[in-house]
Design a protein around this motif. Structure first.
Motif, PDB file in Angstrom:
ATOM      1  N   HIS A 145       0.913  -1.265   0.152  1.00  0.00           N
ATOM      2  CA  HIS A 145       0.006  -0.039  -0.135  1.00  0.00           C
ATOM      3  C   HIS A 145       0.666   1.226   0.122  1.00  0.00           C
ATOM      4  O   HIS A 145       0.284   2.372   0.030  1.00  0.00           O
ATOM      5  N   GLY A 146       2.257   1.233  -0.187  1.00  0.00           N
ATOM      6  CA  GLY A 146       3.075   2.194  -0.134  1.00  0.00           C
ATOM      7  C   GLY A 146       3.214   3.104   1.152  1.00  0.00           C
ATOM      8  O   GLY A 146       3.836   4.181   1.245  1.00  0.00           O
ATOM      9  N   GLN A 147       2.600   2.564   2.339  1.00  0.00           N
ATOM     10  CA  GLN A 147       2.573   3.337   3.720  1.00  0.00           C
ATOM     11  C   GLN A 147       3.803   2.709   4.485  1.00  0.00           C
ATOM     12  O   GLN A 147       4.205   1.691   4.403  1.00  0.00           O
ATOM     13  N   GLU A 194      -6.074  -4.777  -7.109  1.00  0.00           N
ATOM     14  CA  GLU A 194      -6.519  -3.801  -7.816  1.00  0.00           C
ATOM     15  C   GLU A 194      -7.860  -4.247  -8.687  1.00  0.00           C
ATOM     16  O   GLU A 194      -8.693  -3.189  -8.817  1.00  0.00           O
ATOM     17  N   GLN A 211      -9.845  -2.493  -1.100  1.00  0.00           N
ATOM     18  CA  GLN A 211      -8.715  -3.381  -1.527  1.00  0.00           C
ATOM     19  C   GLN A 211      -9.041  -4.847  -1.075  1.00  0.00           C
ATOM     20  O   GLN A 211     -10.175  -5.341  -0.584  1.00  0.00           O
ATOM     21  N   THR A 256      -4.378   2.810  -3.709  1.00  0.00           N
ATOM     22  CA  THR A 256      -2.517   2.609  -3.635  1.00  0.00           C
ATOM     23  C   THR A 256      -2.191   1.133  -3.552  1.00  0.00           C
ATOM     24  O   THR A 256      -1.022   1.025  -3.731  1.00  0.00           O
ATOM     25  N   THR A 257      -3.066   0.401  -3.079  1.00  0.00           N
ATOM     26  CA  THR A 257      -2.527  -0.939  -3.021  1.00  0.00           C
ATOM     27  C   THR A 257      -2.611  -2.126  -4.203  1.00  0.00           C
ATOM     28  O   THR A 257      -3.482  -2.126  -5.013  1.00  0.00           O
ATOM     29  N   LYS A 258      -1.477  -2.508  -4.540  1.00  0.00           N
ATOM     30  CA  LYS A 258      -1.080  -3.391  -5.767  1.00  0.00           C
ATOM     31  C   LYS A 258      -0.738  -4.784  -5.064  1.00  0.00           C
ATOM     32  O   LYS A 258      -0.362  -4.794  -3.915  1.00  0.00           O
TER      33      LYS A 258
END
Length: 402
Positions: free
Chosen positions: A175-177, A333, A342, A301-303
């Protein structure tokens, strides 16, 4: 076919309501309630935009039994779907009994003041639901939920006897966090920091939290470290399938998650007992929840993918020992494109919709309190394939070597 009242407007509630609206032939009217009505309204707006279905919304404190009873009586649903916090399970069950309505949830009750989640509090409602002619279905999420149905499906179609069962939950999403939880932070952290327990040879075996680690190569994700944990389906599966000698639950966590969680524990931020701050009592974990990213906000943002399933070893229908792996792979996605949430929310919200559908259609029925593995797995498994969570079974060379 039926009216339903969904309680809880987090990511799981959002997915469940979206999927219910996509099955308007089963769910003829959907109402959604939570403590924060604006969250319900946002979900209802998304549902209207995506499906054209109108969802009624209400504000309710699910712990206020009289008020919730009045809301149930006003809405007149065939089923209340509890997707709120586990602390609220018993209050919602009480309201369903008072209003004379069937009940369903995705996670078992745990008290606010103790990180302990067990079924005995809800199983104690057996006679009350039975005498009222009502049904309560517990744990219709993925784990618990789908993992229990996976197990009974394997038993029904492939095994004469299951000897060992390992439940593997892998979230390969990013998620980029720096640090965030994929579902309610308070529940997630309480669960992860609890003493690990697994069932072996008729007894519980306890180990310190996050102290047993193994690596496993998950299809579509790759090698991941997974940790032995306690999860409530162990308790229900060992009760309803007592033949199984050993049941373990594993969940993957990245090194960054473990590092941040360790620091938070060391400085006391995961405590669930009150502390005084400027003359006011606060719960550190609840404060931490308030400053962490809202799980529902992680969808855009979650991949990556999730891979959740069960590995069972036992005696097959042919009388020979075999090991089978049954699992689902879900894309973050894809889940977001369909429902705006998500995959962690999706993999719980879709089974919640399916469990509700089987109840209101009368395919799963009874009077009393039930766990997922007590019903015929076939209609549930069929609906998983139809509604976004396809599964597969493959034979392994042998049981896990750990």
């Amino acid at each position: 076919m039926s009216r339903v009242l969904v309680i809880g407007a987090g990511g799981v509630g959002s997915v469940a309501v979206h999927k219910m609206a996509m099955n308007a032939d089963i769910f003829t009217h959907i109402s959604l309630a939570s403590r924060t009505k604006s969250k319900c309204d946002a979900i209802a707006a998304s549902v209207k935009e995506r499906t054209g279905v109108v969802v009624d919304t209400y504000e309710i404190d699910a712990e206020e039994v009289p008020a919730l009873t009045r809301l149930i009586e006003k809405v007149q649903p065939a089923l209340v779907v509890n997707l709120a916090l586990p602390y609220q399970d018993l209050a919602i069950m009480d309201a369903c009994l008072a209003a004379g309505v069937h009940y369903m949830d995705t996670a078992n009750y745990e008290p606010k003041d103790e990180a302990k989640f067990e079924y005995h509090w809800q199983w104690a409602y057996q006679d009350r639901f039975k005498d009222a002619g009502l049904m309560a279905l517990l744990g219709s999420g993925f784990d618990p939920g789908v993992t229990s149905v996976f197990t009974t499906y394997l038993k029904k179609h492939h095994f004469e006897r299951i000897d060992t069962l390992d439940i593997l939950d892998c979230n390969g999403g990013d998620h980029g966090q720096a640090f965030a939880t994929n579902f309610n932070p308070e529940i997630n952290i309480r669960e992860v920091t609890a003493v690990a327990r697994h069932w072996e040879n008729g007894d519980w075996v306890e180990t310190p939290p996050m102290s047993v680690k193994q690596s496993f190569d998950f299809e579509a994700v790759g090698p991941k470290n997974m940790y032995l944990m306690y999860h409530e389906e162990i308790e229900s599966l060992k009760t309803h399938l007592p033949e199984i000698k050993r049941i373990r639950f594993w969940m993957t966590f990245g090194d960054e998650y473990i590092k941040h969680l360790t620091v938070l524990q060391n400085v006391g931020m995961t405590r669930i007992d009150p502390v005084k701050y400027q003359g006011v009592e606060i719960i550190p974990l609840q404060f931490l929840k308030a400053v962490l990213p809202e799980p529902a906000s992680l969808g855009p943002t979650t991949k990556g993918k999730t891979n959740i399933g069960c590995i069972a070893t036992g005696i097959g229908k042919d009388g020979k020992e075999k090991t089978l792996y049954i699992y689902n792979i879900c894309d973050h996605e894809d889940a977001y494109a369909e429902t705006g949430n998500q995959a962690v929310s999706y993999t719980t919200g879709v089974p919640a919709m399916i469990g509700a559908a089987l109840i209101v259609k009368g395919l799963w029925r009874g009077h009393g309190v039930y766990n997922m593995e007590q019903f015929n797995p076939d209609p549930f498994m069929e609906m998983l394939n139809q509604h976004g969570l396809p599964w597969q079974v493959k034979e392994l060379d042998g049981p896990l070597d750990f």
